[in-house]
Scaffold this active site. Structure first.
Site, short mmCIF file in Angstrom:
data_model
loop_
_atom_site.label_atom_id
_atom_site.label_comp_id
_atom_site.label_asym_id
_atom_site.label_seq_id
_atom_site.Cartn_x
_atom_site.Cartn_y
_atom_site.Cartn_z
N HIS A 1 -29.89 103.23 -72.74
CA HIS A 1 -29.38 102.60 -73.96
C HIS A 1 -29.02 103.62 -75.03
O HIS A 1 -28.02 103.47 -75.72
CB HIS A 1 -30.39 101.58 -74.49
CG HIS A 1 -30.37 100.31 -73.70
ND1 HIS A 1 -30.82 100.25 -72.40
CD2 HIS A 1 -29.92 99.08 -74.00
CE1 HIS A 1 -30.65 99.02 -71.95
NE2 HIS A 1 -30.12 98.29 -72.90
N LYS B 1 -12.93 97.26 -83.90
CA LYS B 1 -12.23 96.76 -82.71
C LYS B 1 -12.98 97.22 -81.46
O LYS B 1 -12.55 98.15 -80.77
CB LYS B 1 -10.77 97.27 -82.75
CG LYS B 1 -9.78 96.27 -82.16
CD LYS B 1 -8.39 96.54 -82.65
CE LYS B 1 -7.29 95.85 -81.86
NZ LYS B 1 -7.44 94.43 -81.62
N ARG C 1 -6.92 102.74 -87.96
CA ARG C 1 -7.92 101.73 -87.61
C ARG C 1 -8.79 102.20 -86.44
O ARG C 1 -10.00 101.97 -86.41
CB ARG C 1 -7.22 100.40 -87.27
CG ARG C 1 -8.20 99.26 -87.05
CD ARG C 1 -7.52 97.93 -86.99
NE ARG C 1 -6.65 97.80 -85.82
CZ ARG C 1 -5.82 96.79 -85.63
NH1 ARG C 1 -5.75 95.81 -86.51
NH2 ARG C 1 -5.07 96.73 -84.54
N LEU D 1 -10.91 91.03 -88.05
CA LEU D 1 -10.26 92.31 -87.79
C LEU D 1 -9.16 92.49 -88.84
O LEU D 1 -8.37 91.56 -89.06
CB LEU D 1 -9.63 92.31 -86.40
CG LEU D 1 -9.00 93.66 -86.06
CD1 LEU D 1 -10.08 94.64 -85.59
CD2 LEU D 1 -7.91 93.53 -85.04
N GLU E 1 -10.59 83.81 -88.21
CA GLU E 1 -9.36 84.34 -87.61
C GLU E 1 -9.19 83.74 -86.22
O GLU E 1 -9.97 82.87 -85.82
CB GLU E 1 -9.41 85.86 -87.52
CG GLU E 1 -10.52 86.39 -86.62
CD GLU E 1 -10.53 87.91 -86.47
OE1 GLU E 1 -9.49 88.56 -86.64
OE2 GLU E 1 -11.61 88.43 -86.14
N TYR F 1 -11.17 100.10 -79.16
CA TYR F 1 -9.80 100.14 -78.66
C TYR F 1 -8.83 99.85 -79.79
O TYR F 1 -9.22 99.47 -80.90
CB TYR F 1 -9.60 99.13 -77.52
CG TYR F 1 -9.45 97.68 -77.95
CD1 TYR F 1 -10.55 96.93 -78.33
CD2 TYR F 1 -8.19 97.08 -77.99
CE1 TYR F 1 -10.42 95.60 -78.72
CE2 TYR F 1 -8.04 95.76 -78.38
CZ TYR F 1 -9.15 95.02 -78.74
OH TYR F 1 -9.02 93.71 -79.14
N ARG G 1 -27.02 105.05 -66.63
CA ARG G 1 -27.30 104.02 -67.63
C ARG G 1 -28.57 104.27 -68.43
O ARG G 1 -29.65 104.39 -67.86
CB ARG G 1 -27.40 102.65 -66.93
CG ARG G 1 -27.51 101.48 -67.89
CD ARG G 1 -27.51 100.16 -67.13
NE ARG G 1 -27.45 99.03 -68.04
CZ ARG G 1 -28.51 98.48 -68.63
NH1 ARG G 1 -29.71 98.97 -68.42
NH2 ARG G 1 -28.36 97.46 -69.46
N1 PDD Z 1 -5.39 91.70 -80.97
N2 PDD Z 1 -7.73 89.53 -84.88
C1 PDD Z 1 -8.19 89.83 -83.63
C2 PDD Z 1 -9.53 89.34 -83.22
C3 PDD Z 1 -7.40 90.61 -82.76
O1 PDD Z 1 -7.86 90.94 -81.56
C4 PDD Z 1 -6.11 91.04 -83.20
C5 PDD Z 1 -5.26 91.91 -82.34
C6 PDD Z 1 -5.67 90.67 -84.49
C7 PDD Z 1 -4.33 91.09 -85.04
O2 PDD Z 1 -4.30 92.47 -85.29
P1 PDD Z 1 -2.91 93.26 -85.34
O3 PDD Z 1 -2.03 92.56 -86.30
O4 PDD Z 1 -3.30 94.62 -85.83
O5 PDD Z 1 -2.37 93.27 -83.94
C8 PDD Z 1 -6.53 89.93 -85.30
C9 PDD Z 1 -4.84 92.68 -80.07
C10 PDD Z 1 -3.36 92.67 -80.03
C11 PDD Z 1 -5.47 92.55 -78.71
O6 PDD Z 1 -6.69 92.47 -78.67
O7 PDD Z 1 -4.78 92.60 -77.69
#
Ligand code: PDD
Length: 287
Positions: free
Chosen positions: A103, A146, A52, A202, A178, A33, A101
């Site tokens: 894998h 992501k 990304r 991320l 993070e 996503y 389903r």
């Molecule tokens: N989250 N780290 C993680 C684990 C995140 O899920 C996010 C973003 C960020 C910051 O990324 P960015 O600056 O590109 O928004 C860092 C989004 C907003 C979410 O999951 O809703």
């Protein structure tokens, strides 16, 4: 419409949209996503989010996602155009398609599913500091992708909420990585220090802008691991994210932190908000 949903070409009120039970996202969270902020009808840095997203697809080997970049952009903007509100969260995900389903991947002719939601977003007052807690980072080693699998993030965030805090900061042993939904950085002796954009975090788009702006202002930036002790002793601790924007913390695990270089922090926060304003017209107070 206040909240808009999209699934494989069909748009409708979010609450009325349905997806197949056999979607790979339902069984396995087998998808990726991205999420971006729209303000005044303009998406902040959609191009980086698209980069990304396509990179996440590649890293998860999702080969059956058909829309090319322009087509995806059109679908995102067409869906967003149906939504009402000055500030919106544009969220989209692709999973590996719908199939009973199993894998291994579905057969090659099964197409990936595209799901989009556009919902109003109430931005926080970024002048107010936030509270953090620390949580051991038990995630796997592909945090740069992501993916839809966010179980440790969700559990850490819930723990923060139950402690009356805003965000959880992950650490692997003594090394800070993070946040559960944001990137974490510190200011120390006039330097900006943040975890390198490797497979443990991320690569946040707001993080990228902030580093670029800080370097432009002559602030030394170090993309390196930093420890919990460094964070607790830092001049400022702050988080960044697309709709979080840039926010400083004043407590972590109930201990006071930061507050010793507010001037530099506000300079950086202001530079980021200026960029957001130039791109989208969004003008919210930060000082
Ligand atoms: N989250 N780290 C993680 C684990 C995140 O899920 C996010 C973003 C960020 C910051 O990324 P960015 O600056 O590109 O928004 C860092 C989004 C907003 C979410 O999951 O809703």
């Amino acid at each position: 419409m206040k909240k808009v949903g999209y699934f494989n070409g069909e748009i409708g009120p979010l609450e009325e949209m349905k997806i197949p039970m056999t979607a790979r996202s339902v069984y396995f969270g087998d998808g990726v996503y991205d999420a971006a902020m729209i303000a005044n009808g303009v998406c902040f840095d959609l191009e980086d989010h698209l980069d990304r997203f396509y990179n996440s697809l590649r890293l998860l080997d999702i080969r059956n996602f058909d829309p090319d970049r322009e087509q995806l952009k059109n679908e995102l903007l067409r869906t967003a155009a149906q939504a009402e509100g000055d500030v919106l969260l544009l969220y989209w995900q692709a999973d590996r398609g719908s199939w009973p389903r199993q894998h291994r991947y579905p057969p090659e002719d099964v197409k990936a599913n595209l799901l989009i939601t556009v919902t109003p977003k109430k931005l926080a007052d970024i002048r107010l500091p936030i509270r953090l807690i620390t949580v051991e980072d038990t995630r796997y080693l592909h945090c740069n992708v992501k993916t839809l699998n966010l179980i440790p993030n969700i559990m850490a965030n819930q723990k923060a909420a139950e402690a009356g805090c805003d965000e959880a900061v992950f650490h692997r042993g003594n090394a800070v990585t993070e946040g559960s939904y944001s990137n974490v950085s510190i200011l120390s002796g006039g330097k900006l220090i943040t975890h390198p954009a490797d497979e443990l975090i991320l690569p946040g788009i707001s993080r990228k802008h902030l580093l670029e702006l800080a370097r432009g202002l002559g602030v030394e930036c170090q993309e390196r691991e930093f420890t919990l002790d460094e964070m607790f002793g830092a001049d400022e601790v702050f988080i960044t994210g697309s709709t979080t924007l840039v926010r400083r913390a004043d407590t972590i695990d109930g201990r006071s932190v930061g507050g010793r270089d507010k001037e530099l922090f506000v300079t950086l926060q202001g530079a980021y908000m200026d960029r957001v304003r130039q791109m989208t017209g969004l003008d919210i107070p930060y000082r």
